[in-house]
Motif scaffolding. Structure first.
Motif, PDB file in Angstrom:
ATOM      1  N   LEU A 111       0.838  -1.197   0.000  1.00 34.64           N
ATOM      2  CA  LEU A 111       0.000   0.000   0.000  1.00 34.64           C
ATOM      3  C   LEU A 111       0.873   1.247   0.000  1.00 34.64           C
ATOM      4  CD1 LEU A 111      -2.907   1.034   0.152  1.00 34.64           C
ATOM      5  CD2 LEU A 111      -2.811   0.811   2.626  1.00 34.64           C
ATOM      6  N   TRP A 112       1.886   1.225   0.870  1.00 36.92           N
ATOM      7  CA  TRP A 112       2.782   2.378   0.976  1.00 36.92           C
ATOM      8  C   TRP A 112       3.499   2.634  -0.337  1.00 36.92           C
ATOM      9  CZ3 TRP A 112       8.349   2.821   2.779  1.00 36.92           C
ATOM     10  CH2 TRP A 112       8.650   4.124   3.177  1.00 36.92           C
ATOM     11  N   LEU A 113       4.014   1.551  -0.940  1.00 37.83           N
ATOM     12  CA  LEU A 113       4.763   1.715  -2.189  1.00 37.83           C
ATOM     13  C   LEU A 113       3.869   2.239  -3.307  1.00 37.83           C
ATOM     14  CD1 LEU A 113       7.007  -1.458  -2.036  1.00 37.83           C
ATOM     15  CD2 LEU A 113       7.716   0.914  -1.792  1.00 37.83           C
ATOM     16  N   PRO A 116      -1.584   9.612   5.522  1.00 39.40           N
ATOM     17  CA  PRO A 116      -1.418   8.162   5.369  1.00 39.40           C
ATOM     18  C   PRO A 116       0.016   7.784   5.018  1.00 39.40           C
ATOM     19  CG  PRO A 116      -3.299   8.912   4.101  1.00 39.40           C
ATOM     20  CD  PRO A 116      -2.607  10.126   4.612  1.00 39.40           C
ATOM     21  N   PHE A 117       0.704   8.642   4.266  1.00 38.49           N
ATOM     22  CA  PHE A 117       2.100   8.354   3.932  1.00 38.49           C
ATOM     23  C   PHE A 117       2.924   8.221   5.212  1.00 38.49           C
ATOM     24  CE2 PHE A 117       6.049   8.380   1.728  1.00 38.49           C
ATOM     25  CZ  PHE A 117       6.909   9.162   2.473  1.00 38.49           C
ATOM     26  N   ILE A 118       2.711   9.152   6.137  1.00 38.97           N
ATOM     27  CA  ILE A 118       3.473   9.108   7.389  1.00 38.97           C
ATOM     28  C   ILE A 118       3.053   7.899   8.227  1.00 38.97           C
ATOM     29  CG2 ILE A 118       3.903  10.305   9.568  1.00 38.97           C
ATOM     30  CD1 ILE A 118       3.592  12.932   8.012  1.00 38.97           C
ATOM     31  N   LEU A 119       1.739   7.672   8.329  1.00 39.13           N
ATOM     32  CA  LEU A 119       1.265   6.527   9.116  1.00 39.13           C
ATOM     33  C   LEU A 119       1.817   5.221   8.563  1.00 39.13           C
ATOM     34  CD1 LEU A 119      -2.512   7.438   9.645  1.00 39.13           C
ATOM     35  CD2 LEU A 119      -0.665   7.568  11.321  1.00 39.13           C
ATOM     36  N   LEU A 120       1.771   5.093   7.226  1.00 42.76           N
ATOM     37  CA  LEU A 120       2.253   3.859   6.625  1.00 42.76           C
ATOM     38  C   LEU A 120       3.773   3.751   6.742  1.00 42.76           C
ATOM     39  CD1 LEU A 120       0.002   3.703   3.445  1.00 42.76           C
ATOM     40  CD2 LEU A 120      -0.112   2.223   5.441  1.00 42.76           C
ATOM     41  N   MET A 121       4.452   4.872   6.652  1.00 42.57           N
ATOM     42  CA  MET A 121       5.911   4.851   6.778  1.00 42.57           C
ATOM     43  C   MET A 121       6.310   4.307   8.149  1.00 42.57           C
ATOM     44  SD  MET A 121       8.667   7.919   6.266  1.00 42.57           S
ATOM     45  CE  MET A 121       8.093   8.944   7.601  1.00 42.57           C
ATOM     46  N   VAL A 122       5.626   4.794   9.162  1.00 47.77           N
ATOM     47  CA  VAL A 122       5.889   4.298  10.518  1.00 47.77           C
ATOM     48  C   VAL A 122       5.585   2.802  10.594  1.00 47.77           C
ATOM     49  CG1 VAL A 122       5.033   4.377  12.889  1.00 47.77           C
ATOM     50  CG2 VAL A 122       5.511   6.503  11.678  1.00 47.77           C
ATOM     51  N   THR A 123       4.425   2.410  10.054  1.00 43.80           N
ATOM     52  CA  THR A 123       4.021   0.999  10.135  1.00 43.80           C
ATOM     53  C   THR A 123       5.004   0.098   9.405  1.00 43.80           C
ATOM     54  OG1 THR A 123       1.788   1.898   9.920  1.00 43.80           O
ATOM     55  CG2 THR A 123       1.990  -0.485   9.982  1.00 43.80           C
ATOM     56  N   VAL A 124       5.538   0.563   8.275  1.00 43.38           N
ATOM     57  CA  VAL A 124       6.438  -0.288   7.500  1.00 43.38           C
ATOM     58  C   VAL A 124       7.845  -0.288   8.098  1.00 43.38           C
ATOM     59  CG1 VAL A 124       7.577  -0.566   5.269  1.00 43.38           C
ATOM     60  CG2 VAL A 124       5.148  -0.065   5.347  1.00 43.38           C
ATOM     61  N   ARG A 134       0.766  -5.844  17.801  1.00 42.51           N
ATOM     62  CA  ARG A 134      -0.206  -6.104  16.732  1.00 42.51           C
ATOM     63  C   ARG A 134      -1.392  -5.155  16.776  1.00 42.51           C
ATOM     64  NH1 ARG A 134      -4.399  -9.718  18.450  1.00 42.51           N
ATOM     65  NH2 ARG A 134      -4.042 -10.326  20.602  1.00 42.51           N
ATOM     66  N   HIS A 135      -1.767  -4.698  17.968  1.00 45.83           N
ATOM     67  CA  HIS A 135      -2.888  -3.754  18.031  1.00 45.83           C
ATOM     68  C   HIS A 135      -2.536  -2.435  17.358  1.00 45.83           C
ATOM     69  CE1 HIS A 135      -5.139  -6.389  20.591  1.00 45.83           C
ATOM     70  NE2 HIS A 135      -4.124  -6.475  21.444  1.00 45.83           N
ATOM     71  N   VAL A 136      -1.269  -1.998  17.579  1.00 42.03           N
ATOM     72  CA  VAL A 136      -0.832  -0.739  16.969  1.00 42.03           C
ATOM     73  C   VAL A 136      -0.791  -0.888  15.454  1.00 42.03           C
ATOM     74  CG1 VAL A 136       1.077   0.895  16.804  1.00 42.03           C
ATOM     75  CG2 VAL A 136       0.500  -0.138  19.012  1.00 42.03           C
ATOM     76  N   ARG A 137      -0.248  -2.034  15.012  1.00 39.56           N
ATOM     77  CA  ARG A 137      -0.164  -2.258  13.558  1.00 39.56           C
ATOM     78  C   ARG A 137      -1.563  -2.261  12.948  1.00 39.56           C
ATOM     79  NH1 ARG A 137       2.380  -6.748  13.583  1.00 39.56           N
ATOM     80  NH2 ARG A 137       4.484  -5.873  13.397  1.00 39.56           N
ATOM     81  N   ASN A 138      -2.500  -2.961  13.581  1.00 43.29           N
ATOM     82  CA  ASN A 138      -3.862  -3.024  13.051  1.00 43.29           C
ATOM     83  C   ASN A 138      -4.499  -1.645  12.987  1.00 43.29           C
ATOM     84  OD1 ASN A 138      -3.712  -5.795  12.788  1.00 43.29           O
ATOM     85  ND2 ASN A 138      -4.662  -6.215  14.777  1.00 43.29           N
ATOM     86  N   THR A 139      -4.318  -0.870  14.085  1.00 47.45           N
ATOM     87  CA  THR A 139      -4.964   0.441  14.132  1.00 47.45           C
ATOM     88  C   THR A 139      -4.359   1.397  13.106  1.00 47.45           C
ATOM     89  OG1 THR A 139      -5.244   0.107  16.505  1.00 47.45           O
ATOM     90  CG2 THR A 139      -5.650   2.326  15.659  1.00 47.45           C
ATOM     91  N   LEU A 140      -3.023   1.453  13.066  1.00 47.89           N
ATOM     92  CA  LEU A 140      -2.375   2.362  12.114  1.00 47.89           C
ATOM     93  C   LEU A 140      -2.803   2.035  10.688  1.00 47.89           C
ATOM     94  CD1 LEU A 140       1.326   2.646  13.366  1.00 47.89           C
ATOM     95  CD2 LEU A 140      -0.390   4.454  13.298  1.00 47.89           C
ATOM     96  N   SER A 141      -2.803   0.732  10.362  1.00 49.18           N
ATOM     97  CA  SER A 141      -3.144   0.363   8.988  1.00 49.18           C
ATOM     98  C   SER A 141      -4.612   0.641   8.700  1.00 49.18           C
ATOM     99  CB  SER A 141      -2.804  -1.104   8.709  1.00 49.18           C
ATOM    100  OG  SER A 141      -3.441  -1.941   9.645  1.00 49.18           O
ATOM    101  N   PHE A 142      -5.486   0.430   9.690  1.00 50.81           N
ATOM    102  CA  PHE A 142      -6.910   0.684   9.483  1.00 50.81           C
ATOM    103  C   PHE A 142      -7.160   2.166   9.221  1.00 50.81           C
ATOM    104  CE2 PHE A 142     -11.139  -1.099   9.784  1.00 50.81           C
ATOM    105  CZ  PHE A 142     -11.944  -0.002  10.051  1.00 50.81           C
ATOM    106  N   VAL A 143      -6.531   3.019  10.034  1.00 46.26           N
ATOM    107  CA  VAL A 143      -6.726   4.464   9.875  1.00 46.26           C
ATOM    108  C   VAL A 143      -6.173   4.926   8.531  1.00 46.26           C
ATOM    109  CG1 VAL A 143      -6.065   6.724  10.769  1.00 46.26           C
ATOM    110  CG2 VAL A 143      -6.745   4.923  12.347  1.00 46.26           C
ATOM    111  N   ALA A 144      -4.946   4.478   8.215  1.00 48.07           N
ATOM    112  CA  ALA A 144      -4.338   4.872   6.940  1.00 48.07           C
ATOM    113  C   ALA A 144      -5.198   4.420   5.771  1.00 48.07           C
ATOM    114  CB  ALA A 144      -2.934   4.283   6.825  1.00 48.07           C
ATOM    115  N   ALA A 145      -5.692   3.173   5.833  1.00 43.19           N
ATOM    116  CA  ALA A 145      -6.510   2.637   4.738  1.00 43.19           C
ATOM    117  C   ALA A 145      -7.802   3.440   4.586  1.00 43.19           C
ATOM    118  CB  ALA A 145      -6.819   1.160   4.976  1.00 43.19           C
TER     119      ALA A 145
END
Lengths: 395, 263
Positions: free
Chosen positions: A237-239, A290-298, A306-317
């Motif tokens: 998604l980020w790429l 979303p670029f920043i959120l995904l950058m952090v997640t990646v 896992r909760h942080v990963r799920n939340t960050l990706s959900f918000v970014a998506a």
């Protein structure tokens, strides 16, 4: 030549003919193409990270595809003549491709889904009775026996279909980009980059939709969200987001640098009429954040809970689904807001309750979700997974 | 697992030739010479040009002399009556340009100039003013017929661009593709609509309604195949312009007296 005091529109330009429905159509086919490409990452390239959502992706693609003709039929002045595009197509028109591309892709997708699910369909045939049983017999093409050799052959055919499906999905959405990109009369649309921008942002929307649907489905089932899957989805998604926004910006930068006559009207368009939908929504809220959120997640993937990963990706998506819709709006409506005189602007306010209005657009997004739920009832996308002990459902 | 049987050189060359032959055959199919047209036969047999408005060979052209236009708007009135053009839409219109020595510019076209032009408060001293009648340019390199998905938009042999209202699905692609904003979706027929150079009048040997209505001969209609045609003579002598020339739509509407500010 000053733009401000001069507000001249060509007399016929007082009307905007391509409305909200023409914004929804590329949005929906974008989701179709994007979801399919994700499923092909598993079915063709064997990327195991996407195995958990490979079937959800196929069903999502189909659910949106079934709704894709609706916005077009609602827009046409003579929808009863719609089949003319297949009976007497004008081969120089990108729009004439729709009937053939759509039919081909629909057939391919339905056959691929029925083959991917074949083993389960046969199992469900044997496990049910009555009308349900007959439906499964139909879905099994009437043949309800299967052995290993046949299963292996099915696997090969699925691979071929999924492989052909990738360019088919690309063409299904790419031709829409060319439909706009080939119109020399409109400098906001006319660019060779348009099919590429459309396609890449389609993949962004497809992956974003899958992130959301997958998390919601797992929450509903009370099961664990596969973290490797989410990590992979987020990475892709980020790429794709980076490439999409780069191309969108490149187009504007190129126009600004060349300073040809269209730049005066387009720069005014972007900073005034589209200042909210382009700068605030498409670029900042839908792009930079979303670029920043995904950058952090990646980049911080291995340190994330896992909760942080799920939340960050959900918000970014979620933000990205809005971004892609804004992008479609800015192109379709934005391209019509300025007159062909390049000297005037008109307004566009969709009404809520008209044929091509806001309520219809909302229905067109909700309806595929309902279809997806129905499809899932007959062709379950998930097998029983690991229960998530932190989920509110199991608690 | 048994090894798949390897292909020898002879078999490889044979297969490659078969595949190349098949690909060339399929790939070159679009480039076949076209079947003889009915019009070729008709022309050879001296039966007149099929698809022409009156069976004769024409190449129509429209000349607009902006130096003669007085902005009366009679042309717009005549067109809307002759062709039942719906209110708010225009098959033809006239634009007013007012400029000052400092480069101030004012352009307007109130109701397409159907009721002429009321006086305007431009806020500057007008040193240059003129009117520009516009309509469908009946291009030879049409961007509109190119994008019509069903072939409802087409050009006749004489260069007139028309719309088949029985076939048009009302998608609006042609409206988007026209750089001159000549087209619109007719709210009554729900199809695309535009100036037709009054084709129904051409069939009777009459000029378009706007040409007939013009009191100053700012609008002239002619046939470039006719050696004695006045339009052909003027085009052969005077400096002529077309709108948005860089788009290379090759309009058949020619202008005398265009200014750089006219798009």
């Amino acid at each position: 030549m000053m733009l401000e005091p001069l507000n001249y529109l060509f007399p016929n330009d007082l009307h905007i003919h391509w409305s909200l429905m023409i914004v929804m159509y590329p949005y929906i086919t974008g989701l179709v193409a994007g979801a399919f490409i994700v499923s092909s990452l598993y079915h063709v390239f064997g990327n195991e990270d996407f195995h958990p959502i490979s079937r959800l992706a196929l069903l999502t693609s189909l659910a949106f595809l079934l709704v894709a003709t609706a916005p077009l039929l609602l827009h046409l002045g003579h929808p009863e003549r719609a089949l003319n595009i297949m009976i007497s197509p004008n081969t120089s028109s990108a729009m004439a491709g729709f009937g053939f591309i759509y039919s081909f892709y629909l057939t391919l997708l339905v056959v691929e889904i029925l083959l991917v699910y074949r083993t389960d369909i046969i199992a469900m045939f044997h496990a049910t009775t009555g009308l349900r049983r007959e439906v499964y017999r139909l879905l099994a093409f009437g043949v309800v026996e299967e052995d290993d050799k046949v299963r292996a052959l099915n696997g090969k055919v699925v691979k071929i279909l999924a492989a052909i499906g990738i360019p088919a999905a690309c063409i299904l959405h790419g031709y829409v980009g060319f439909l706009f990109g080939g119109v020399k009369a409109n400098p906001w649309w006319s660019t060779p980059l348009m099919p590429v921008i459309f396609l890449f942002s389609a993949v962004v929307s497809g992956i974003a939709a899958l992130v959301i649907f997958y998390q919601m489905a797992m929450r509903f089932r009370g099961e664990r969200i596969d973290q490797k899957c989410i990590s992979a989805l987020v990475r892709w998604l980020w790429l794709f987001l980076i490439v999409t926004v780069s191309l969108e910006l490149l187009e504007v930068v190129s126009l600004a640098y060349e300073r040809a006559e269209e730049w005066e009207v387009i720069s005014h368009l972007l900073t005034h009429q589209l200042s909210f939908s382009y700068i605030s929504l498409q670029m900042i809220i839908g792009g930079m954040i979303p670029f920043i959120l995904l950058m952090v997640t990646v980049l911080m993937d291995r340190y994330l809970d896992r909760h942080v990963r799920n939340t960050l990706s959900f918000v970014a998506a979620s933000l990205l689904l809005i971004q892609v819709l804004a992008m479609r709006w800015n192109i379709v409506i934005g391209g019509q807001i300025f007159s062909k005189s390049f000297r005037g602007f008109r307004e566009f306010h969709p009404h809520f309750l008209e044929k091509e209005g806001v309520l219809t657009a909302i229905v067109l997004v909700i309806l595929p979700c309902v279809i997806l739920i129905v499809l899932n009832k007959w062709l379950p996308a998930f097998k029983k997974g690991t229960p998530d002990l932190d989920s509110p459902v199991t608690r | 697992m048994t090894e798949p049987k390897k292909m020898g050189r002879r078999d490889f060359i044979k297969k490659a030739c078969e595949l190349t032959g098949a690909t060339l055959f399929v790939g070159l199919l679009p480039f076949r010479s076209p079947p003889a047209q009915a019009s070729d036969h008709a022309a050879a047999a001296g039966e007149g040009v099929v698809g022409s408005v009156d069976g004769k060979d024409h190449l129509f052209a429209y000349l607009i002399d902006t130096r003669k236009c007085i902005g009366c708007g009679m042309c717009v009135k005549a067109c809307s009556q002759e062709n039942k053009v719906p209110d708010g839409f225009f098959r033809t219109w006239v634009e007013r340009y007012e400029m000052s020595e400092l480069g101030d510019l004012h352009i307007d076209s109130p109701k397409g100039a159907k009721d002429g032009f009321p006086p305007v408060e431009s806020g500057f001293t007008t040193t240059k003013g003129f009117f520009v009648p516009k309509m469908c340019n009946h291009c030879s390199n049409t961007p509109c017929t190119q994008v019509c998905p069903v072939g409802a938009s087409f050009s006749t042999k004489e260069g007139v661009v028309l719309i088949d209202k029985q076939r048009c699905i009302g998608c609006g692609y042609c409206v988007q593709a026209c750089p001159y904003a000549s087209r619109f979706i007719n709210p009554e027929t729900k199809t695309a609509d535009k100036c037709t150079w009054c084709y129904h009048r051409l069939a009777k040997g009459l000029p378009p309604a706007c040409v007939q209505a013009c009191p100053t001969e700012a609008r002239m209609f002619g046939d470039l195949k006719d050696k004695d045609d006045p339009v052909r003579k003027i085009l052969g002598k005077e400096r002529v312009g077309v709108l948005q020339q860089e788009k290379l739509t090759k309009p058949s509407c020619f202008y005398l007296g265009l200014d750089k500010e006219v798009r």
